[in-house]
Write a protein that holds these residues in place. Structure first.
Motif, mmCIF file in Angstrom:
data_model
loop_
_atom_site.group_PDB
_atom_site.id
_atom_site.type_symbol
_atom_site.label_atom_id
_atom_site.label_comp_id
_atom_site.label_asym_id
_atom_site.label_seq_id
_atom_site.Cartn_x
_atom_site.Cartn_y
_atom_site.Cartn_z
ATOM 1 N N PHE A 108 -46.274 -18.961 -46.953
ATOM 2 C CA PHE A 108 -45.218 -18.020 -47.295
ATOM 3 C C PHE A 108 -44.635 -17.334 -46.057
ATOM 4 O O PHE A 108 -43.446 -17.025 -46.005
ATOM 5 C CB PHE A 108 -45.738 -16.962 -48.269
ATOM 6 N N GLU A 109 -45.471 -17.071 -45.094
ATOM 7 C CA GLU A 109 -45.013 -16.406 -43.877
ATOM 8 C C GLU A 109 -43.979 -17.254 -43.140
ATOM 9 O O GLU A 109 -43.096 -16.730 -42.476
ATOM 10 C CB GLU A 109 -46.199 -16.102 -42.959
ATOM 11 N N ASN A 114 -38.073 -21.170 -49.438
ATOM 12 C CA ASN A 114 -38.027 -22.316 -50.342
ATOM 13 C C ASN A 114 -38.371 -21.871 -51.762
ATOM 14 O O ASN A 114 -39.489 -21.426 -52.042
ATOM 15 C CB ASN A 114 -39.002 -23.401 -49.871
ATOM 16 N N LYS A 115 -37.412 -21.987 -52.698
ATOM 17 C CA LYS A 115 -37.586 -21.460 -54.056
ATOM 18 C C LYS A 115 -38.657 -22.210 -54.833
ATOM 19 O O LYS A 115 -39.428 -21.611 -55.585
ATOM 20 C CB LYS A 115 -36.261 -21.476 -54.806
ATOM 21 N N GLU A 116 -38.727 -23.559 -54.676
ATOM 22 C CA GLU A 116 -39.745 -24.336 -55.389
ATOM 23 C C GLU A 116 -41.144 -23.943 -54.926
ATOM 24 O O GLU A 116 -42.082 -23.865 -55.722
ATOM 25 C CB GLU A 116 -39.531 -25.834 -55.174
ATOM 26 N N LEU A 117 -41.263 -23.678 -53.633
ATOM 27 C CA LEU A 117 -42.555 -23.291 -53.072
ATOM 28 C C LEU A 117 -42.989 -21.936 -53.618
ATOM 29 O O LEU A 117 -44.158 -21.735 -53.966
ATOM 30 C CB LEU A 117 -42.458 -23.241 -51.546
ATOM 31 N N ALA A 121 -46.340 -21.776 -55.953
ATOM 32 C CA ALA A 121 -47.448 -21.022 -55.350
ATOM 33 C C ALA A 121 -47.786 -19.801 -56.194
ATOM 34 O O ALA A 121 -48.960 -19.442 -56.345
ATOM 35 C CB ALA A 121 -47.080 -20.606 -53.932
ATOM 36 N N GLY A 122 -46.753 -19.161 -56.757
ATOM 37 C CA GLY A 122 -46.996 -18.015 -57.636
ATOM 38 C C GLY A 122 -47.842 -18.392 -58.837
ATOM 39 O O GLY A 122 -48.734 -17.652 -59.248
ATOM 40 N N LYS A 123 -47.572 -19.569 -59.408
ATOM 41 C CA LYS A 123 -48.358 -20.055 -60.548
ATOM 42 C C LYS A 123 -49.818 -20.248 -60.156
ATOM 43 O O LYS A 123 -50.735 -19.891 -60.903
ATOM 44 C CB LYS A 123 -47.784 -21.377 -61.064
ATOM 45 N N LEU A 151 -47.008 -9.168 -49.658
ATOM 46 C CA LEU A 151 -45.962 -10.167 -49.450
ATOM 47 C C LEU A 151 -45.369 -10.632 -50.777
ATOM 48 O O LEU A 151 -44.149 -10.751 -50.921
ATOM 49 C CB LEU A 151 -46.518 -11.359 -48.673
ATOM 50 N N LEU A 152 -46.235 -10.879 -51.770
ATOM 51 C CA LEU A 152 -45.752 -11.301 -53.092
ATOM 52 C C LEU A 152 -44.913 -10.199 -53.737
ATOM 53 O O LEU A 152 -43.907 -10.487 -54.399
ATOM 54 C CB LEU A 152 -46.940 -11.650 -53.990
#
Length: 284
Positions: A108-109, A114-117, A121-123, A151-152
């Motif tokens: 993430f940093e 990237n929206k798909e990432l 990753a959130g899931k 960060l989230l």
């Protein structure tokens, strides 16, 4: 198709998908898509050793060398891992959670645009913490991930001009689910209605499973939930009522037409009764 033949077909499909996912002639996105489909196919197989091997491979992909061109593969690996993890006991899901969460933070940093990432990753983070919340380790280890939490939280507030409204809503939902579970919250029960039946989802795992099959099957998900024995078994819906399924199309239409006519007569009588009451009240 008999059980042996079905099992043999599933094995052939898995081998074909695995070979395709390792084919360097395919783009990283295509290879990731094969891994995602492979994780869905695992629900129709009873080979736990193959599932464990796939889980290890996905974690290797996630924790491997990260370059910009590899982002599509890693994003789909997150998705595939989340779908596959639903089938495992909590102990296996959180087995490597520290390594995976630190990896999400590092990715993430560098690649947070990237929206798909973000979405995938959130899931994964949400699923890991849903399982961690049942563990005594959760409170002891949480402070190590304050940076990821912050960060989230920041990413969930960001808009992004290049992101459509639908994608933006999905991303925020995914990241907020992760944040909620990191805060120790529990899943709010959701109910999906299809036909005369309902599918009750009491965990994020169930919700993620439904969304994955809905994404894969599209509008056909309702029909599969109603009539597909394998899908019904996956969602613990039990045996469907076969009485309607064994009736030919013409008979079914006549039966439905008869039911409509009866309902129409009932509605007509009800309306007449209401009109009669209003007339009597007007006269008085």
């Amino acid at each position: 198709m008999g059980g042996d033949r079905l099992g043999s077909s599933a094995d052939d499909i898995r081998k074909g998908l695995l070979t395709a996912s390792n084919n360097v002639n395919h783009s990283f996105e295509v290879r990731g898509r094969f891994l995602y489909i492979l994780s869905l196919c695992s629900f129709f197989s009873l080979d736990t050793e193959e599932d464990e091997t796939l889980m290890d491979n996905l974690e290797t992909v996630i924790c491997g060398t990260m370059r910009k061109e590899v982002v599509p593969l890693v994003a789909l690996a997150f998705e595939a891992w989340s779908v596959l993890a639903i089938q495992f006991r909590p102990e296996r899901v959180v087995q490597n959670y520290e390594k995976l969460l630190f990896r999400v933070l590092k990715i993430f940093e560098e690649f947070q645009e990237n929206k798909e990432l973000r979405l995938s990753a959130g899931k994964m983070v949400a699923l890991i913490y849903e399982n961690l919340n049942d563990s005594e380790e959760r409170r002891k280890k949480f402070q190590k991930f304050d940076e990821l939490y912050d960060l989230l939280t920041e990413l969930s507030k960001q808009g992004g001009n290049v992101v459509g409204k639908r994608d933006k809503k999905a991303q925020k939902s995914s990241l907020r689910e992760a944040i909620a579970y990191m805060d120790g919250e529990t899943f709010k029960t959701e109910v999906i209605k299809f036909g005369k039946e309902t599918l009750v989802m009491q965990s994020y795992s169930n919700y993620l499973l439904y969304e994955s099959f809905k994404d894969f099957l599209g509008t056909g998900i309702t029909r599969h939930l109603s009539l597909n024995p394998l899908v019904r078994d996956i969602f613990d819906l039990g045996d469907q009522n076969m009485a309607v399924c064994n009736v030919d199309r013409k008979t079914m239409k006549e039966r439905m037409k008869g039911e409509f006519n009866e309902n129409d007569k009932a509605r007509t009588l009800n309306l007449r009764g209401k009109r009669g009451k209003r007339t009597d009240q007007g006269c008085n």
